[in-house]
Design an enzyme around this catalytic site. Structure first.
Site, PDB file in Angstrom:
ATOM      1  N   GLY A 233      29.053  28.289  37.945  1.00 28.18           N
ATOM      2  CA  GLY A 233      30.518  27.962  38.606  1.00 28.18           C
ATOM      3  C   GLY A 233      31.092  26.785  38.534  1.00 28.18           C
ATOM      4  O   GLY A 233      32.411  26.607  38.845  1.00 28.18           O
ATOM      5  N   GLU A 268      22.771  27.926  36.915  1.00 26.55           N
ATOM      6  CA  GLU A 268      23.174  29.103  36.032  1.00 26.55           C
ATOM      7  C   GLU A 268      24.471  28.824  35.474  1.00 26.55           C
ATOM      8  O   GLU A 268      25.337  29.624  35.826  1.00 26.55           O
ATOM      9  CB  GLU A 268      22.742  30.386  36.781  1.00 26.55           C
ATOM     10  CG  GLU A 268      21.807  30.837  37.373  1.00 26.55           C
ATOM     11  CD  GLU A 268      21.828  32.051  38.379  1.00 26.55           C
ATOM     12  OE1 GLU A 268      22.726  32.275  38.864  1.00 26.55           O
ATOM     13  OE2 GLU A 268      20.716  32.581  38.535  1.00 26.55           O
ATOM     14  N   GLY A 270      27.367  28.999  32.934  1.00 30.19           N
ATOM     15  CA  GLY A 270      28.022  29.711  31.903  1.00 30.19           C
ATOM     16  C   GLY A 270      29.130  29.041  31.366  1.00 30.19           C
ATOM     17  O   GLY A 270      29.198  28.539  30.121  1.00 30.19           O
ATOM     18  N   TYR A 311      42.732  38.175  35.053  1.00 34.05           N
ATOM     19  CA  TYR A 311      42.520  37.074  36.086  1.00 34.05           C
ATOM     20  C   TYR A 311      44.116  36.479  36.296  1.00 34.05           C
ATOM     21  O   TYR A 311      44.033  35.802  37.142  1.00 34.05           O
ATOM     22  CB  TYR A 311      41.552  36.116  36.035  1.00 34.05           C
ATOM     23  CG  TYR A 311      40.185  36.696  35.553  1.00 34.05           C
ATOM     24  CD1 TYR A 311      39.581  37.791  36.402  1.00 34.05           C
ATOM     25  CD2 TYR A 311      39.678  36.164  34.594  1.00 34.05           C
ATOM     26  CE1 TYR A 311      38.211  37.885  35.886  1.00 34.05           C
ATOM     27  CE2 TYR A 311      38.285  36.225  34.232  1.00 34.05           C
ATOM     28  CZ  TYR A 311      37.543  37.392  34.938  1.00 34.05           C
ATOM     29  OH  TYR A 311      36.289  37.501  34.644  1.00 34.05           O
ATOM     30  N   CYS A 338      49.813  47.819  23.821  1.00 35.38           N
ATOM     31  CA  CYS A 338      50.947  48.603  24.591  1.00 35.38           C
ATOM     32  C   CYS A 338      50.491  48.205  26.186  1.00 35.38           C
ATOM     33  O   CYS A 338      50.152  49.211  26.530  1.00 35.38           O
ATOM     34  CB  CYS A 338      50.873  49.777  24.251  1.00 35.38           C
ATOM     35  SG  CYS A 338      51.341  49.958  22.423  1.00 35.38           S
ATOM     36  N   GLU A 339      50.795  47.050  26.706  1.00 30.76           N
ATOM     37  CA  GLU A 339      50.311  46.666  27.969  1.00 30.76           C
ATOM     38  C   GLU A 339      51.355  45.675  28.518  1.00 30.76           C
ATOM     39  O   GLU A 339      51.322  44.780  27.601  1.00 30.76           O
ATOM     40  CB  GLU A 339      49.163  46.427  28.477  1.00 30.76           C
ATOM     41  CG  GLU A 339      48.016  47.372  28.129  1.00 30.76           C
ATOM     42  CD  GLU A 339      47.755  48.549  29.035  1.00 30.76           C
ATOM     43  OE1 GLU A 339      48.484  48.322  30.403  1.00 30.76           O
ATOM     44  OE2 GLU A 339      47.505  49.735  29.065  1.00 30.76           O
ATOM     45  N   TYR A 367      33.630  33.728  28.377  1.00 36.98           N
ATOM     46  CA  TYR A 367      34.204  35.009  29.030  1.00 36.98           C
ATOM     47  C   TYR A 367      35.494  35.370  28.081  1.00 36.98           C
ATOM     48  O   TYR A 367      36.555  36.026  28.394  1.00 36.98           O
ATOM     49  CB  TYR A 367      34.893  34.955  30.287  1.00 36.98           C
ATOM     50  CG  TYR A 367      33.666  34.593  31.315  1.00 36.98           C
ATOM     51  CD1 TYR A 367      32.829  35.455  31.784  1.00 36.98           C
ATOM     52  CD2 TYR A 367      33.536  33.068  31.603  1.00 36.98           C
ATOM     53  CE1 TYR A 367      31.603  35.038  32.619  1.00 36.98           C
ATOM     54  CE2 TYR A 367      32.509  32.739  32.635  1.00 36.98           C
ATOM     55  CZ  TYR A 367      31.589  33.725  32.870  1.00 36.98           C
ATOM     56  OH  TYR A 367      30.513  33.279  33.463  1.00 36.98           O
TER      57      TYR A 367
END
Ligand SMILES: *Cc1c(COP(=O)(O)O)cnc(C)c1O
Length: 404
Positions: A233, A268, A270, A311, A338-339, A367
């Site tokens: 985190g 942990e 990332g 997000y 197309c969004e 990510y």
């Protein structure tokens, strides 16, 4: 990443030349940066001497995992697929922890067979399932229990995991109950208490609250945990304004915690290892005039980098050729998908751009590619790693024929 004579370079490589040679979009990683990030963690947490288990979901490219192994890190995996991949990369089973709320029987069997360090269970049902399989295989399995400390990580709600409304871990009452259950079991060996309160955390204070809760529950459980797994985190500076987590302060808090708790700390991380190690190199396809702003239509899209659409995450976008004296424009950077959420950023006062210009989207190492998809039947981009004076292809650009 610096400008030399107004041209963007990464570890002495000219980004424009890379773009022309390999075509865009490209995920371009710097090994130097990855190593520096690992070193930063090791130095800041030196007094704790933690076991650092890289959170594979941030970036699971096999070439990256091999570099992680060369730096002597372990791994935190959340699926049988990730477990297979880290073993293939040569990471030792005794440095692997398995997290996640929905491990299937097959995944648990596989983890037991490979003798990994810890299965961190997240529910009573999962504990019972692990016990059942362990009994059948006549094994004693090392487990942890994940506590939901009900701590607000003060991060984006979509990446918060330690509040009582989140699906992760178990509450204090169930935790204490599970400690008793596992203690009684002949096939389970309770080794660890784990927590992970969320991602992109920029203040040490949520961690401080988390440690207070963990401290209390350890006292209540009256159990000597060999490991305390504090999750990951640690936030990074996406805004490029020096706002990142103060690791020293976090470390001081853990040192205090360790004075009354004799255990080994597991981390942990990332994002803090991979996040700022890569850029996504992209080209302007078209510039289109809108009502109040102009749209910069890029050849990279939400299928390549989903964080903004998923997000509302912000990533800096910078030109690979800086023009100092130039009229300023307001731009919205979008992809071809197309969004309407296929939008990377809206920026005022940007240097004037032209069609076919190259840009980079910053801090996409975590990510980024691991969340990429083939939406709109778009092939996934090329990934390269700058390794000193060499460029290694980490994964080839998909071809349309790969998608049939
Ligand atoms: C996602 C995750 C991590 C890694 O989080 P980062 O913010 O990338 O450091 C660590 N542990 C668990 C259990 C996770 O789900």
């Amino acid at each position: 990443m610096i400008y030399k004579r107004n041209k963007l370079t990464i570890d002495h490589f000219d980004v424009g030349s890379i773009a022309k040679k390999y075509k865009t979009p490209i995920y371009c990683y710097s090994l130097k940066k990855i190593k520096k990030n690992i070193q930063d963690l090791k130095i800041n947490f030196r007094n704790i001497n933690p076991l650092i288990c890289y959170a594979v979901k941030a970036n699971s490219n096999l070439g990256i995992l091999k570099e992680i192994r060369k730096n002597n890190l372990g791994a935190d995996v959340v699926s049988g697929g990730e477990l297979t991949k880290v073993l293939k990369a040569g990471i030792k089973p005794k440095k692997i922890v398995f997290s996640g709320v929905g491990k299937t029987s097959e995944e648990i069997e596989y983890a037991i067979k490979r003798n990994i360090l810890l299965i961190n269970a997240e529910s009573k049902s999962e504990i019972l399932e692990i016990e059942k399989i362990a009994k059948r295989k006549k094994k004693i399995v090392n487990v942890g229990i994940r506590l939901n400390p009900n701590t607000d990580a003060k991060t984006l709600s979509q990446i918060s995991t330690g509040k009582k409304e989140n699906k992760f871990g178990v509450n204090q009452k169930i935790f204490l109950h599970l400690v008793k259950t596992v203690k009684k079991s002949k096939n389970l060996n309770l080794k660890c208490l784990s927590v992970h309160i969320g991602s992109q955390i920029l203040s040490y204070k949520p961690y401080q609250s988390m440690l207070r809760v963990v401290n209390k529950i350890i006292k209540k459980s009256n159990y000597n945990f060999e490991y305390i797994d504090l999750g990951g985190g640690m936030g990074i500076d996406y805004d490029h304004n020096k706002s990142k987590l103060d690791l020293k302060k976090y470390s001081k808090n853990i040192e205090k915690f360790l004075k009354t708790n004799n255990c080994k700390i597991i981390f942990e991380p990332g994002r803090s290892i991979m996040g700022n190690s890569a850029v996504l190199i992209t080209k302007v396809i078209y510039i289109k005039e809108g009502f109040k702003k102009n749209f910069i239509i890029l050849d990279a899209a939400m299928n390549d980098l989903m964080r903004p659409a998923l997000y509302g995450a912000k990533h800096k976008i910078i030109p690979i050729k800086k023009i100092n004296r130039n009229s300023k424009k307001s731009y919205e950077f979008v992809g071809p998908v197309c969004e309407s959420t296929d939008t990377f950023a809206t920026v005022k006062n940007y240097q004037k751009l032209n069609e076919k210009d190259y840009l980079v989207i910053c801090d996409v190492g975590a990510y980024g590619m691991s969340l990429a998809s083939n939406y709109n039947v778009r092939p996934k981009p090329l990934e390269i790693l700058i390794k000193g004076s060499k460029i290694q292809i980490l994964s080839k650009r998909q071809k349309i024929s790969d998608l049939m």
